[in-house]
Design a protein around this motif. Structure first.
Motif, PDB file in Angstrom:
ATOM      1  N   GLY A  27       1.311  -1.116  -0.466  1.00 22.38           N
ATOM      2  CA  GLY A  27       0.051   0.030   0.353  1.00 22.38           C
ATOM      3  C   GLY A  27       1.024   1.522  -0.198  1.00 22.38           C
ATOM      4  O   GLY A  27       1.591   0.931   0.512  1.00 22.38           O
ATOM      5  N   ASP A  28      -0.267   2.729  -0.076  1.00 25.58           N
ATOM      6  CA  ASP A  28       1.121   3.682  -0.740  1.00 25.58           C
ATOM      7  C   ASP A  28       0.560   4.547   0.141  1.00 25.58           C
ATOM      8  O   ASP A  28       0.539   5.740  -0.441  1.00 25.58           O
ATOM      9  N   GLY A  29      -0.389   4.120   0.916  1.00 33.69           N
ATOM     10  CA  GLY A  29      -1.041   5.661   1.850  1.00 33.69           C
ATOM     11  C   GLY A  29      -0.266   6.127   2.681  1.00 33.69           C
ATOM     12  O   GLY A  29       0.968   5.897   2.546  1.00 33.69           O
ATOM     13  N   ALA A  30      -1.142   7.362   2.786  1.00 33.66           N
ATOM     14  CA  ALA A  30       0.053   8.318   4.379  1.00 33.66           C
ATOM     15  C   ALA A  30       0.484   7.373   5.051  1.00 33.66           C
ATOM     16  O   ALA A  30      -0.381   6.360   5.651  1.00 33.66           O
ATOM     17  N   THR A  77      -6.884   5.254   2.588  1.00 34.23           N
ATOM     18  CA  THR A  77      -7.031   4.178   1.525  1.00 34.23           C
ATOM     19  C   THR A  77      -8.024   5.551   0.248  1.00 34.23           C
ATOM     20  O   THR A  77      -7.745   4.187  -1.415  1.00 34.23           O
ATOM     21  N   GLY A  78      -7.893   6.428   0.675  1.00 32.77           N
ATOM     22  CA  GLY A  78      -9.651   7.237  -0.716  1.00 32.77           C
ATOM     23  C   GLY A  78     -10.760   6.598   0.202  1.00 32.77           C
ATOM     24  O   GLY A  78     -11.579   6.933  -0.742  1.00 32.77           O
ATOM     25  N   ASP A  79     -10.804   6.216   0.686  1.00 31.95           N
ATOM     26  CA  ASP A  79     -12.221   5.122   1.057  1.00 31.95           C
ATOM     27  C   ASP A  79     -12.465   5.609   2.619  1.00 31.95           C
ATOM     28  O   ASP A  79     -11.577   5.242   3.646  1.00 31.95           O
ATOM     29  N   ALA A  80     -13.773   6.515   3.082  1.00 34.90           N
ATOM     30  CA  ALA A  80     -13.425   6.683   4.155  1.00 34.90           C
ATOM     31  C   ALA A  80     -13.907   6.210   4.895  1.00 34.90           C
ATOM     32  O   ALA A  80     -13.771   6.092   6.209  1.00 34.90           O
ATOM     33  N   THR A  81     -14.361   5.236   5.069  1.00 33.40           N
ATOM     34  CA  THR A  81     -14.739   4.216   6.434  1.00 33.40           C
ATOM     35  C   THR A  81     -13.664   2.951   6.308  1.00 33.40           C
ATOM     36  O   THR A  81     -14.174   2.470   7.399  1.00 33.40           O
ATOM     37  N   LYS A  82     -13.030   2.791   5.817  1.00 32.04           N
ATOM     38  CA  LYS A  82     -11.549   2.084   5.161  1.00 32.04           C
ATOM     39  C   LYS A  82     -10.611   2.680   6.398  1.00 32.04           C
ATOM     40  O   LYS A  82      -9.954   2.475   7.022  1.00 32.04           O
ATOM     41  N   ASP A  83     -10.806   4.544   6.087  1.00 35.24           N
ATOM     42  CA  ASP A  83      -9.401   4.433   6.820  1.00 35.24           C
ATOM     43  C   ASP A  83     -10.406   4.642   7.997  1.00 35.24           C
ATOM     44  O   ASP A  83      -9.043   4.980   9.508  1.00 35.24           O
ATOM     45  N   ALA A  84     -11.578   5.008   8.337  1.00 40.70           N
ATOM     46  CA  ALA A  84     -11.638   5.045   9.903  1.00 40.70           C
ATOM     47  C   ALA A  84     -11.552   3.662  10.446  1.00 40.70           C
ATOM     48  O   ALA A  84     -10.796   3.543  11.774  1.00 40.70           O
ATOM     49  N   VAL A  85     -11.447   2.876  10.064  1.00 38.82           N
ATOM     50  CA  VAL A  85     -11.484   1.209  10.128  1.00 38.82           C
ATOM     51  C   VAL A  85      -9.877   0.986  10.038  1.00 38.82           C
ATOM     52  O   VAL A  85      -9.302   0.571  11.669  1.00 38.82           O
ATOM     53  N   PHE A 143       3.043  -2.401   9.061  1.00 38.13           N
ATOM     54  CA  PHE A 143       3.056  -1.715   7.575  1.00 38.13           C
ATOM     55  C   PHE A 143       2.540  -2.804   6.514  1.00 38.13           C
ATOM     56  O   PHE A 143       1.230  -4.518   7.501  1.00 38.13           O
ATOM     57  N   ASP A 144       1.773  -2.793   5.512  1.00 38.80           N
ATOM     58  CA  ASP A 144       1.475  -3.710   4.778  1.00 38.80           C
ATOM     59  C   ASP A 144      -0.459  -3.823   5.301  1.00 38.80           C
ATOM     60  O   ASP A 144      -1.405  -4.627   5.061  1.00 38.80           O
ATOM     61  N   ARG A 145      -0.745  -2.883   5.750  1.00 38.05           N
ATOM     62  CA  ARG A 145      -2.480  -2.893   6.613  1.00 38.05           C
ATOM     63  C   ARG A 145      -3.166  -2.595   5.305  1.00 38.05           C
ATOM     64  O   ARG A 145      -2.924  -2.013   4.264  1.00 38.05           O
ATOM     65  N   LYS A 146      -4.223  -3.263   5.118  1.00 40.76           N
ATOM     66  CA  LYS A 146      -5.125  -3.756   4.558  1.00 40.76           C
ATOM     67  C   LYS A 146      -6.923  -3.881   5.212  1.00 40.76           C
ATOM     68  O   LYS A 146      -6.770  -4.793   6.038  1.00 40.76           O
ATOM     69  N   VAL A 147      -7.520  -3.462   4.429  1.00 40.16           N
ATOM     70  CA  VAL A 147      -9.137  -3.689   4.994  1.00 40.16           C
ATOM     71  C   VAL A 147      -9.724  -4.062   4.212  1.00 40.16           C
ATOM     72  O   VAL A 147     -10.224  -3.119   2.442  1.00 40.16           O
TER      73      VAL A 147
END
Length: 217
Positions: A27-30, A77-85, A143-147
């Motif tokens: 993943g390349d998230g913040a 992730t670009g998805d608000a729900t996933k970011d909250a999770v 790292f490599d966090r995925k929802v």
């Protein structure tokens, strides 16, 4: 740092099967620091005074000592729900470490961010540190966090941890166990989170595998 027997192998058979569907991926998230807040939103990168501010859900403040820090990658992730999770998943991790630092299984945040079997096993994990009179110092990278979302109130999160720059420290003797990094310094976690009535994503189940090949550098 090689933490005690790998944290929390508690999921039921059905949950485990679901968790196995979500692997550790890139993943390349913040990046976020131990506050669990996104670094690009102005969160401090300093290892001192890591804390989470209370919000409308009554989230407890989490504090770390100045010589310990958790760093969370892939915060956006670009998805608000996933970011909250992901944010609450990180705060759940921080709540376990805060309990270790405070030497107490009765901290407000530990219960706030965990439920069911995950809470029971987190308490047991923290108690292991307490019984040995240990804490830890340094930095742990997640790292490599995925929802993967499942309906509106359930989510699966997988992530890896890198403990190669963290070390167990005895509180009484102040001795730091600076063991060299090995494959066991890397851990794969698969977790289940459920959203409660206040909108908090609490960790309900966790399985983990220390030394998992998916998390090796």
């Amino acid at each position: 740092m090689t933490r005690r027997p790998c944290l929390l192998a508690t999921a039921t058979a059905g949950v485990t099967a679901a968790l196995l569907l979500a692997g550790c991926g890139g993943g390349d998230g913040a990046e976020s620091d131990s506050t669990g807040k996104s670094a690009d939103a102005g969160a401090s990168a300093s290892p001192s005074a890591s804390a989470s501010s209370a919000d409308a859900a009554g989230r407890p403040k989490i504090t770390f000592p100045s010589d310990a820090k958790n760093v969370f990658e892939d915060a956006k992730t670009g998805d608000a729900t996933k970011d909250a999770v992901l944010a609450d998943s990180a705060l759940g991790v921080n709540s376990v470490d805060e309990a270790i630092f405070k030497g107490s299984t009765g901290t407000e945040a530990l219960d706030f961010y965990h439920s069911g079997k995950a809470l029971e096993s987190s308490i047991a994990y923290v108690q292991g540190f307490i019984d040995d009179g240990d804490t830890w110092i340094g930095e742990i990278r997640f790292f490599d966090r995925k929802v993967t979302l499942s309906g509106v109130n359930r989510a699966y999160v997988t992530y890896c941890s890198d403990e190669s720059k963290a070390f167990v420290k005895n509180k009484k003797t102040k001795k730091v166990d600076r063991n060299p990094a090995t494959s066991k310094s890397y851990v794969l976690y698969r977790t289940v989170l459920a959203k409660n009535a206040d909108g908090v994503w609490r960790t309900a189940d966790i399985v983990s595998n220390r030394g998992d090949r998916a998390c090796q550098p």
